[in-house]
Design a protein around this motif. Sequence first.
Motif, PDB file in Angstrom:
ATOM      1  N   UNK A  99       0.823  -1.214   0.000  1.00 18.91           N
ATOM      2  CA  UNK A  99       0.000   0.000   0.000  1.00 18.91           C
ATOM      3  C   UNK A  99       0.856   1.264   0.000  1.00 18.91           C
ATOM      4  N   UNK A 100       1.983   1.236   0.711  1.00 21.89           N
ATOM      5  CA  UNK A 100       2.881   2.390   0.737  1.00 21.89           C
ATOM      6  C   UNK A 100       3.547   2.613  -0.629  1.00 21.89           C
ATOM      7  N   UNK A 101       3.829   1.509  -1.304  1.00 23.46           N
ATOM      8  CA  UNK A 101       4.491   1.615  -2.613  1.00 23.46           C
ATOM      9  C   UNK A 101       3.520   2.120  -3.682  1.00 23.46           C
ATOM     10  N   UNK A 102       2.340   1.517  -3.747  1.00 23.56           N
ATOM     11  CA  UNK A 102       1.334   1.928  -4.740  1.00 23.56           C
ATOM     12  C   UNK A 102      -0.003   1.316  -4.356  1.00 23.56           C
ATOM     13  N   UNK A 103      -0.825   2.100  -3.659  1.00 23.29           N
ATOM     14  CA  UNK A 103      -2.085   1.579  -3.107  1.00 23.29           C
ATOM     15  C   UNK A 103      -3.040   1.080  -4.182  1.00 23.29           C
ATOM     16  N   UNK A 104      -2.945   1.648  -5.407  1.00 21.88           N
ATOM     17  CA  UNK A 104      -3.865   1.248  -6.476  1.00 21.88           C
ATOM     18  C   UNK A 104      -3.771  -0.243  -6.803  1.00 21.88           C
ATOM     19  N   UNK A 105      -2.667  -0.855  -6.492  1.00 25.11           N
ATOM     20  CA  UNK A 105      -2.486  -2.272  -6.815  1.00 25.11           C
ATOM     21  C   UNK A 105      -3.194  -3.203  -5.826  1.00 25.11           C
ATOM     22  N   UNK A 106      -3.991  -2.613  -4.900  1.00 23.88           N
ATOM     23  CA  UNK A 106      -4.745  -3.482  -3.987  1.00 23.88           C
ATOM     24  C   UNK A 106      -5.650  -4.440  -4.767  1.00 23.88           C
ATOM     25  N   UNK A 107      -5.956  -4.056  -6.028  1.00 20.24           N
ATOM     26  CA  UNK A 107      -6.824  -4.858  -6.884  1.00 20.24           C
ATOM     27  C   UNK A 107      -6.265  -6.270  -7.098  1.00 20.24           C
ATOM     28  N   UNK A 108      -4.920  -6.422  -6.940  1.00 22.88           N
ATOM     29  CA  UNK A 108      -4.289  -7.748  -7.058  1.00 22.88           C
ATOM     30  C   UNK A 108      -4.902  -8.709  -6.045  1.00 22.88           C
ATOM     31  N   UNK A 109      -5.079  -8.233  -4.808  1.00 19.49           N
ATOM     32  CA  UNK A 109      -5.669  -9.088  -3.766  1.00 19.49           C
ATOM     33  C   UNK A 109      -7.136  -9.360  -4.078  1.00 19.49           C
ATOM     34  N   UNK A 110      -7.829  -8.331  -4.554  1.00 15.73           N
ATOM     35  CA  UNK A 110      -9.257  -8.500  -4.873  1.00 15.73           C
ATOM     36  C   UNK A 110      -9.473  -9.567  -5.938  1.00 15.73           C
ATOM     37  N   UNK A 111      -8.597  -9.588  -6.952  1.00 20.12           N
ATOM     38  CA  UNK A 111      -8.773 -10.528  -8.065  1.00 20.12           C
ATOM     39  C   UNK A 111      -8.240 -11.920  -7.755  1.00 20.12           C
ATOM     40  N   UNK A 112      -7.049 -11.996  -7.115  1.00 16.29           N
ATOM     41  CA  UNK A 112      -6.407 -13.294  -6.906  1.00 16.29           C
ATOM     42  C   UNK A 112      -6.810 -13.960  -5.595  1.00 16.29           C
ATOM     43  N   UNK A 113      -7.141 -13.154  -4.605  1.00 18.29           N
ATOM     44  CA  UNK A 113      -7.459 -13.704  -3.269  1.00 18.29           C
ATOM     45  C   UNK A 113      -8.768 -13.083  -2.751  1.00 18.29           C
ATOM     46  N   UNK A 114      -9.913 -13.370  -3.394  1.00 21.79           N
ATOM     47  CA  UNK A 114     -11.174 -12.727  -2.982  1.00 21.79           C
ATOM     48  C   UNK A 114     -11.537 -13.003  -1.520  1.00 21.79           C
ATOM     49  N   UNK A 115     -11.229 -14.194  -1.023  1.00 20.62           N
ATOM     50  CA  UNK A 115     -11.542 -14.501   0.379  1.00 20.62           C
ATOM     51  C   UNK A 115     -10.732 -13.623   1.334  1.00 20.62           C
ATOM     52  N   UNK A 116      -9.473 -13.392   0.978  1.00 22.02           N
ATOM     53  CA  UNK A 116      -8.612 -12.522   1.789  1.00 22.02           C
ATOM     54  C   UNK A 116      -9.128 -11.080   1.719  1.00 22.02           C
ATOM     55  N   UNK A 117      -9.505 -10.639   0.514  1.00 24.59           N
ATOM     56  CA  UNK A 117      -9.961  -9.269   0.315  1.00 24.59           C
ATOM     57  C   UNK A 117     -11.208  -8.957   1.147  1.00 24.59           C
ATOM     58  N   UNK A 118     -12.060  -9.965   1.323  1.00 22.36           N
ATOM     59  CA  UNK A 118     -13.323  -9.747   2.053  1.00 22.36           C
ATOM     60  C   UNK A 118     -13.148  -9.752   3.577  1.00 22.36           C
ATOM     61  N   UNK A 119     -11.938  -9.995   4.059  1.00 23.93           N
ATOM     62  CA  UNK A 119     -11.707  -9.915   5.503  1.00 23.93           C
ATOM     63  C   UNK A 119     -11.845  -8.457   5.970  1.00 23.93           C
ATOM     64  N   UNK A 120     -12.513  -8.300   7.102  1.00 26.65           N
ATOM     65  CA  UNK A 120     -12.756  -6.957   7.639  1.00 26.65           C
ATOM     66  C   UNK A 120     -11.451  -6.211   7.919  1.00 26.65           C
ATOM     67  N   UNK A 121     -10.460  -6.913   8.534  1.00 24.42           N
ATOM     68  CA  UNK A 121      -9.195  -6.250   8.896  1.00 24.42           C
ATOM     69  C   UNK A 121      -8.426  -5.805   7.654  1.00 24.42           C
ATOM     70  N   UNK A 122      -8.502  -6.633   6.619  1.00 24.40           N
ATOM     71  CA  UNK A 122      -7.795  -6.300   5.370  1.00 24.40           C
ATOM     72  C   UNK A 122      -8.430  -5.068   4.734  1.00 24.40           C
ATOM     73  N   UNK A 123      -9.788  -5.046   4.695  1.00 24.65           N
ATOM     74  CA  UNK A 123     -10.463  -3.897   4.089  1.00 24.65           C
ATOM     75  C   UNK A 123     -10.200  -2.612   4.867  1.00 24.65           C
ATOM     76  N   UNK A 124     -10.131  -2.729   6.180  1.00 26.22           N
ATOM     77  CA  UNK A 124      -9.853  -1.545   6.999  1.00 26.22           C
ATOM     78  C   UNK A 124      -8.484  -0.950   6.679  1.00 26.22           C
ATOM     79  N   UNK A 125      -7.499  -1.834   6.561  1.00 30.02           N
ATOM     80  CA  UNK A 125      -6.136  -1.359   6.257  1.00 30.02           C
ATOM     81  C   UNK A 125      -6.094  -0.707   4.872  1.00 30.02           C
TER      82      UNK A 125
END
Length: 465
Positions: free
Chosen positions: A431-457
Amino acid sequence: MQLSHNDENKFSLSRFESMLKTNDVLFFDSAEFEDIINYYLENGKFALAKKAVKLGLAQHPTSTNLKLFKIEILVFEDKLDIAESMLSELQQLESSNEEVYIQKAQILSKRDLHAKAIQVLKMALDITLDPAEIYSLIGMEYLFLEDFENAKFSFMKCLEADEEDYSALYNVMYCFDFLDQKKEAIAYLNMYLDKNPYCEVAWHQVGKQYFDLKNYEKALSAFDFAIISDEYFIGAYLEKGKVLEKLGRYHEAIENYRLTLELDDPTSFTYLRIGKCFEKLGLNELALKHYKDCVHEDPLLDKGWIAITDFYIKKKNFQKALYYINKAINIDEDNVLYWKRYAKINNRLKFFEEAEKGYKKSLDLGNYELETWIRRCDILIDLGEFDTAIKNLNQAVEFYPNTAEIEFRLAGLYFSENEGEKAYFHLNRGLKLDAEYYIVIEELFPNVFNRKSVKQIINSFINLS
């Protein structure tokens, strides 16, 4: 009937080789031995040259030129101490013999003492009747020192002494190219052409300089002049073909390439270029035929196999593309360009294990492009091989230490492996390097992306709707 010099040489060679076969001892004068030795050295018959030197010195032990031939052979064999000792004795008797200085310079050059070799060769300039040869040797020593300005000057002096020394002209151009002095090179060549207007080599070089400058019309004119100067100059037709391709004049390019097939044996490069032209014209069958001619002519030319493979990829005929890239790999299994295409084709065919094998092989062969690491990782994720994917990315980090694409993948992988501390570390780093790339987690790891703690960060860096 009196024999010509050439006939005399052939007669001397015939007699000498007959003597070797019969073990008879025949007499030759020293000049005959010199011609025989020179012939063998020029034709790479080193063992016969050594025999001729030995027999020549047996019959003419005081011959300076035969001794110099022996020294030349000793230098070639890296027996430098013996050669130097002989040369020191000879120099006392023949201090005005330029060949003594040339061989002394050769010894110094072999010892990587190029600056000293140049000093000795400059001494030879004072006594030589052939300055072109000495300037050429000086130029080569400057090249060893990577002093391209002085090398260029020396080869120019060589050309002043012998305007038809085309090897010196090529060396001048090599120096210009290395120094990235294209406009200066054109100016020099034009000056040379003022004195030698029908020099096909110079026109050819002018054309190449203009080609590199993307001045294709002037390049075309230069190659035309090269052809006018020598209508059998294959290199000029090939270069003219390349220029015509750049200008989109594909039919004319094909004509020029085909002329080279008439002038000399066919080459894989010519077939490849004709194929490329036909493909640009939409004549796919003719393009494919010439690509196949290309790999038939030279099965090791990777560009030929890649042209066929890419041809079928463009047609979305991945099965045929796979067939041809497999043929290429069977011929040369260490060609990284083949393995990259092998991986991409298998990926398109959803043969993921084979695709992963291709990317791994590409990496093993030194293809460290970011895309290769990333694509291999994504396939390993699809295959559920998280440990291998993590190892792959940790190697990639060594080459691309601050890359958000890698960090987000590592975060997703570590979350999947229940290694929370490492996962959060890489998530924050990504996120510090380039927050826009968070989409990588959304596409490759949808279960991880849907975690509340991950979304908060992630929300702390970027507002999600």
